[in-house]
Design an enzyme around this catalytic site. Structure first.
Site, PDB file in Angstrom:
ATOM      1  N   TYR A 185       0.048   3.409  -1.507  1.00 13.74           N
ATOM      2  CA  TYR A 185       0.283   4.850  -1.655  1.00 13.74           C
ATOM      3  C   TYR A 185      -0.800   5.607  -0.913  1.00 13.74           C
ATOM      4  O   TYR A 185      -1.984   5.298  -1.026  1.00 13.74           O
ATOM      5  CB  TYR A 185       0.266   5.248  -3.144  1.00 13.74           C
ATOM      6  CG  TYR A 185       0.426   6.732  -3.316  1.00 13.74           C
ATOM      7  CD1 TYR A 185       1.687   7.295  -3.463  1.00 13.74           C
ATOM      8  CD2 TYR A 185      -0.683   7.584  -3.270  1.00 13.74           C
ATOM      9  CE1 TYR A 185       1.850   8.666  -3.575  1.00 13.74           C
ATOM     10  CE2 TYR A 185      -0.528   8.952  -3.371  1.00 13.74           C
ATOM     11  CZ  TYR A 185       0.734   9.493  -3.530  1.00 13.74           C
ATOM     12  OH  TYR A 185       0.887  10.847  -3.625  1.00 13.74           O
ATOM     13  N   GLU A 219       2.602  13.102   1.699  1.00  9.42           N
ATOM     14  CA  GLU A 219       2.690  11.890   0.895  1.00  9.42           C
ATOM     15  C   GLU A 219       3.355  10.799   1.726  1.00  9.42           C
ATOM     16  O   GLU A 219       4.437  11.013   2.276  1.00  9.42           O
ATOM     17  CB  GLU A 219       3.496  12.157  -0.372  1.00  9.42           C
ATOM     18  CG  GLU A 219       3.374  11.042  -1.387  1.00  9.42           C
ATOM     19  CD  GLU A 219       4.210  11.298  -2.626  1.00  9.42           C
ATOM     20  OE1 GLU A 219       3.624  11.470  -3.704  1.00  9.42           O
ATOM     21  OE2 GLU A 219       5.448  11.328  -2.521  1.00  9.42           O
TER      22      GLU A 219
END
Ligand code: GDP
Ligand code: MN
Length: 400
Positions: A109, A197
């Site tokens: 992530y 993101e």
């Protein structure tokens, strides 16, 4: 403002973030054609909607023949994809992204956000990619690495290296990781983003050559107040993905945020608007929106605001709450009266006026002979509108 995955990928790629080869398509025929053009033996067909969680909702499919690409595209086009972020009505799918499939060794992530408490940009990473970050932050906050960026210095190379080490990125990929992290940071900063993101950022399998870092998914959102200096990004707006009530209001220059309740609100000043939403809730009601008509609200602007509030089918009663400083109560009152003349208002409207020219404003409302409910204090107005909304629901045959 949010953009689609393929748009975010294009922007990030321009700054040096590696992405799989792919292309956006608007029909099943184009999807097949694009798969053939890309070549290879596996493709991922991805619904382009402004909501995450597409994978588990059926919006991301790996296909191994171009026939399968066509079938999947046929199913996705025109559907409404309901994900855990889309709201119950889902988001319309009318663009797909077809890209070459990647062989994944690990999913990481990577994100960049504005941290309001420290008033700094914060870079976030985790060894556990693919899962939703909100969930991870709640269940296992220790799995997140956070790096605060000093505004005068930017995101420095050693910080990027520290993040790479914290994510257990293999030694030979660390220089590439540093490049990816800093490229994403530059995109965030240069484009006035509010969020970047990359979830997952993957380390590819080494079976077909050396492992690489690739952004498999990407999300970006931008600061609306900075869009005027990034016209190429403002053009990426996709209204089909937005709350229809909000687009309607934004087109008319109104500061409007849609909410889930049934009491429409028209207020001047963001602070007073927030306080009014609280008072409605305290009185047992639920606001349908936040709407700040601003200072110097002309009767014309009041009329537009009325339309924006009544545009919402859920609204059963409306509260106009004005504390006039720069504003003038008589203008707002005239706007309300004009609105009744221009629109077929079928719901109870409560008006509370205070401040500049309040007597004149009240006189205009009283002289109009319209069925407008008035109140002197905010508490009284909130009680009145909540009671009125309840009565409307009973009249409509809904349980109160
Ligand atoms: P999201 O569910 O909306 O976040 O969509 P993503 O683009 O993140 O895709 C969801 C998941 O699908 C990823 O976490 C991957 O596990 C998987 N996925 C996406 N693209 C590929 C690919 O090219 N190859 C493989 N094997 N899996 C993929
Ligand atoms: Mn994702």
């Amino acid at each position: 403002m949010d953009v689609h995955e393929y748009q975010a990928k294009e922007l990030l790629a321009r700054y040096g973030v590696p992405i799989p080869r792919g292309g956006v398509v608007y029909s099943p025929e184009q999807a097949t054609y694009r798969a053939k053009e890309l070549g290879g033996s596996a493709w991922v067909v991805k619904a382009q909607v402004h909501a995450g969680g597409r994978g588990e909702a059926g919006g991301v499919k790996v296909c191994t023949t171009d026939r399968e690409v066509n079938e999947v595209a046929n199913q996705m086009f025109g559907s409404r994809l309901v994900t855990r972020q889309s709201g119950p009505e889902g988001k319309l799918v009318y663009r797909l992204y077809v890209e070459e499939a990647s062989r994944i060794q690990r999913e990481l992530y990577f994100g960049i956000v504005v941290d309001r408490s420290t008033e700094r940009i914060m870079v976030v990473g985790s060894r556990e990619g693919g899962v939703e970050i909100e969930e991870l932050a709640e269940l296992r906050p220790e799995a997140l690495v956070r790096i605060s960026v000093e505004p005068a210095l930017g995101f420095l190379e050693f910080q990027a290296r520290e993040l790479a080490f914290a994510l257990d990125i293999p030694y030979e990929l660390v220089p590439q990781a540093v490049h990816v992290f800093r490229s994403a940071y530059r995109a965030f900063r240069d484009l006035d983003a509010a969020m970047v993101e990359i979830n997952p950022l993957v380390i590819t399998d080494s079976s077909a050559g050396a492992s690489e870092l690739v952004a498999l998914d990407a999300k970006m959102s931008f600061d609306d107040n900075a869009l005027f200096r990034h016209l190429e990004i403002a053009e990426l707006r996709d209204r089909s993905q937005e709350d229809a009530r909000e687009s309607h209001a934004a087109d008319r220059g109104l500061a409007y945020v849609g909410l889930d309740g049934d009491i429409g609100c028209m207020i001047n000043g963001a602070g007073l608007a927030m306080a009014t939403l609280d008072m409605i809730q305290l009185a047992g009601g639920a606001p349908a929106n936040f709407l700040d008509i601003g200072g110097g609200a002309s009767p014309d602007r009041v009329l537009k605001a009325f339309r924006a509030v009544l545009n919402d089918q859920n609204v059963t009663a409306m509260l106009v709450n004005i504390f006039a400083g720069i504003n003038r109560c008589d203008w707002v009152a005239q706007g309300v009266v004009d609105a009744f003349a221009a629109i077929d208002v079928r719901i109870p409207v409560v008006v509370r006026l205070a401040g500049t020219h309040v007597e004149e404003g009240r006189a205009i409302i009283a002289a109009s002979g319209l069925p407008i409910l008035t109140a002197d204090t905010l508490a009284e107005a909130a009680e009145l509108v909540v009671t009125a909304a309840r009565r409307e629901k009973v009249l409509d045959g809904h349980p109160a």
